[in-house]
Design an enzyme around this catalytic site. Structure first.
Site, PDB file in Angstrom:
ATOM      1  N   GLY A   1      -9.355   7.552  -2.568  1.00 37.46           N
ATOM      2  CA  GLY A   1     -10.301   9.094  -2.395  1.00 37.46           C
ATOM      3  C   GLY A   1     -11.117   9.172  -1.362  1.00 37.46           C
TER       4      GLY A   1
ATOM      5  N   HIS B   1       1.526   4.597  -2.265  1.00 37.91           N
ATOM      6  CA  HIS B   1       0.669   5.760  -3.299  1.00 37.91           C
ATOM      7  C   HIS B   1       1.984   6.497  -4.037  1.00 37.91           C
ATOM      8  CE1 HIS B   1      -3.734   5.621  -2.567  1.00 37.91           C
ATOM      9  NE2 HIS B   1      -3.069   5.215  -1.242  1.00 37.91           N
TER      10      HIS B   1
ATOM     11  N   ASP C   1       1.814   9.126  -6.077  1.00 33.34           N
ATOM     12  CA  ASP C   1       1.824  10.638  -5.609  1.00 33.34           C
ATOM     13  C   ASP C   1       1.878  10.771  -4.322  1.00 33.34           C
ATOM     14  OD1 ASP C   1      -0.774   9.377  -5.301  1.00 33.34           O
ATOM     15  OD2 ASP C   1      -1.882  10.997  -5.974  1.00 33.34           O
TER      16      ASP C   1
ATOM     17  N   GLU D   1     -10.975   3.141   6.859  1.00 35.39           N
ATOM     18  CA  GLU D   1     -10.395   3.975   7.157  1.00 35.39           C
ATOM     19  C   GLU D   1     -11.144   5.277   7.589  1.00 35.39           C
ATOM     20  OE1 GLU D   1      -6.509   6.771   5.430  1.00 35.39           O
ATOM     21  OE2 GLU D   1      -7.872   5.790   3.844  1.00 35.39           O
TER      22      GLU D   1
ATOM     23  N   HIS E   1       0.782  -1.047  -0.090  1.00 36.77           N
ATOM     24  CA  HIS E   1       0.080  -0.006  -0.033  1.00 36.77           C
ATOM     25  C   HIS E   1       0.990   1.217  -0.134  1.00 36.77           C
ATOM     26  CE1 HIS E   1      -4.204   1.587   1.101  1.00 36.77           C
ATOM     27  NE2 HIS E   1      -3.228   2.743   0.807  1.00 36.77           N
TER      28      HIS E   1
ATOM     29  N   HIS F   1      -9.592   0.626  -0.911  1.00 30.99           N
ATOM     30  CA  HIS F   1      -9.561   1.379   0.389  1.00 30.99           C
ATOM     31  C   HIS F   1     -10.940   1.426   1.253  1.00 30.99           C
ATOM     32  CE1 HIS F   1      -6.196   3.270  -1.311  1.00 30.99           C
ATOM     33  NE2 HIS F   1      -5.931   3.918  -0.497  1.00 30.99           N
TER      34      HIS F   1
ATOM     35  N   ASP G   1       1.760   3.999   3.078  1.00 26.05           N
ATOM     36  CA  ASP G   1       0.564   4.722   2.629  1.00 26.05           C
ATOM     37  C   ASP G   1       1.138   5.764   1.755  1.00 26.05           C
ATOM     38  OD1 ASP G   1      -1.995   5.478   1.880  1.00 26.05           O
ATOM     39  OD2 ASP G   1      -2.314   6.513   3.824  1.00 26.05           O
TER      40      ASP G   1
END
Length: 364
Positions: free
Chosen positions: A178, A19, A21, A208, A17, A205, A305
């Site tokens: 998102g 990202h 970006d 969370e 996991h 996702h 993350d």
């Protein structure tokens, strides 16, 4: 805790996991922003890194996600995507990662004329360049793309088709990400139906910024094989006291299903603190239900993350957990083997990867 002679950085690791970006180098952001005229809070790399960490430490996923306006803003050209992906792989390798699944949302990188397919091709070019550079330095790493659809948008099926179209070009799975609360997985049911028919593995996702209903949706509508974070699954676990010395634990139906089916939890301790995902239990790492889930036999994995926003690495996350819960090398190895088994690689490749983890832990 790991022994004094053990370097967590040197231990082989699996990242599920992570990202794209959320893992840019601050100096890279500065250098990519200047030629396209993208305004930054500061052009000092150290100060920019601090700005990201401060902004992300908000206690809210919505506020946390606003920092991505900056990173995605400089990832709108082929050159920018190639560079970010290349450096991402180098940074994973420097962290001791031997296999990583890198997630990102192509639909967020189209403002300067790239097509969806061109973005995937650019990222793959960068990933392969990073792998080559790591090999030149004497190390080995494998990576795969997780193509992500933004759950608040209406492009789920289009992005799912994109993922399947590129499954022979580095794509290993699909994700939705998102704003979680108010944007349930069933909004993308057509995409998940398409992916199921194409036998494309899915992580979602969930658990969370929203609770059990979101997790139910990920499992039912998304047919998720992993839960992105999934930390709020602990809301379905009841801990009671029989007497002064004995306690009991009761799993609700969702928690029971996830544990019994060995559906992996992509837990990200520092991020979970920053976004308020563990607010129901406290605001310190010791309050994180990670250890509870681990002791109860859930397939827990450790993840970063977003390395930039959380100012972290997999090495750091494992060290934090070891300090908080007294884990030793055997525990850290379990977390890596859990991640191997949860990865979206074919079975024989997972077995080879597991052998590499065991051998690596034996020699460090």
């Amino acid at each position: 805790m790991p022994g004094a002679g053990t370097s967590i950085n040197a231990l082989p690791k699996i990242s599920l996991h992570d990202h794209l970006d959320g893992g840019l180098r601050p100096q890279t952001i500065i250098e990519l922003a200047e030629p396209i005229g993208f305004a930054l809070p500061t052009t000092d790399a150290a100060a920019l890194g601090t700005w990201f960490a401060d902004q992300a430490d908000s206690g809210s996923l919505v506020e946390y996600l606003k920092t991505f306006d900056v990173t995605t803003g400089v990832m709108q050209t082929r050159e920018g995507l190639v560079r970010v992906a290349r450096e991402f792989v180098e940074d994973l390798a420097a962290d001791g990662v031997i296999y990583g699944e890198i997630r990102w949302a192509p639909e967020q990188h189209l403002t300067r004329g790239l097509t969806l397919d061109q973005t995937v091709e650019a990222v793959q070019e960068g990933l392969e360049a990073g792998i080559a550079l790591v090999a030149q330095a004497g190390s080995r790493i494998r990576v795969g793309q997780l193509i992500t659809a933004m759950r608040h948008a209406d492009r789920g099926l289009e992005i799912a088709e994109l993922a399947v179209r590129h499954r022979g070009n580095g794509v290993v799975g699909f994700d939705i990400a998102g704003a979680e609360l108010g944007f349930p997985a069933h909004n993308h049911r057509d995409a998940f139906d398409f992916l199921a028919k194409a036998f494309m593995p899915v992580t979602v996702h969930a658990g969370e910024a929203d609770g059990l209903e979101s997790i139910r949706g990920a499992l039912f509508d998304g047919r998720a094989l992993r839960l992105g974070h999934g930390v709020r699954l602990a809301e379905d676990i009841e801990i009671g006291r029989e007497d002064e010395e004995n306690t009991y634990v009761t799993l609700g139906p969702v928690a029971q299903w996830v544990r019994d089916r060995e559906i992996a939890l992509e837990l990200s301790p520092s991020s979970n603190l920053q976004t308020g995902a563990i607010a129901a239990w406290g605001d310190d790492l010791l309050d994180h239900p990670f250890d509870l889930l681990y002791q109860l036999g859930f397939r827990v994995t450790v993840n970063t993350d977003n390395r930039l926003m959380s100012n972290t690495s997999l090495t750091k996350e494992l060290a934090l957990l070891s300090d908080a819960f007294g884990y030793d090398e055997d525990d850290l190895e379990v977390f890596q083997l859990n991640a191997v088994q949860a990865s979206f690689l074919p079975l024989d490749e997972r077995e080879d990867l597991a052998d590499a983890i065991v051998a690596g832990f034996a020699t460090v």
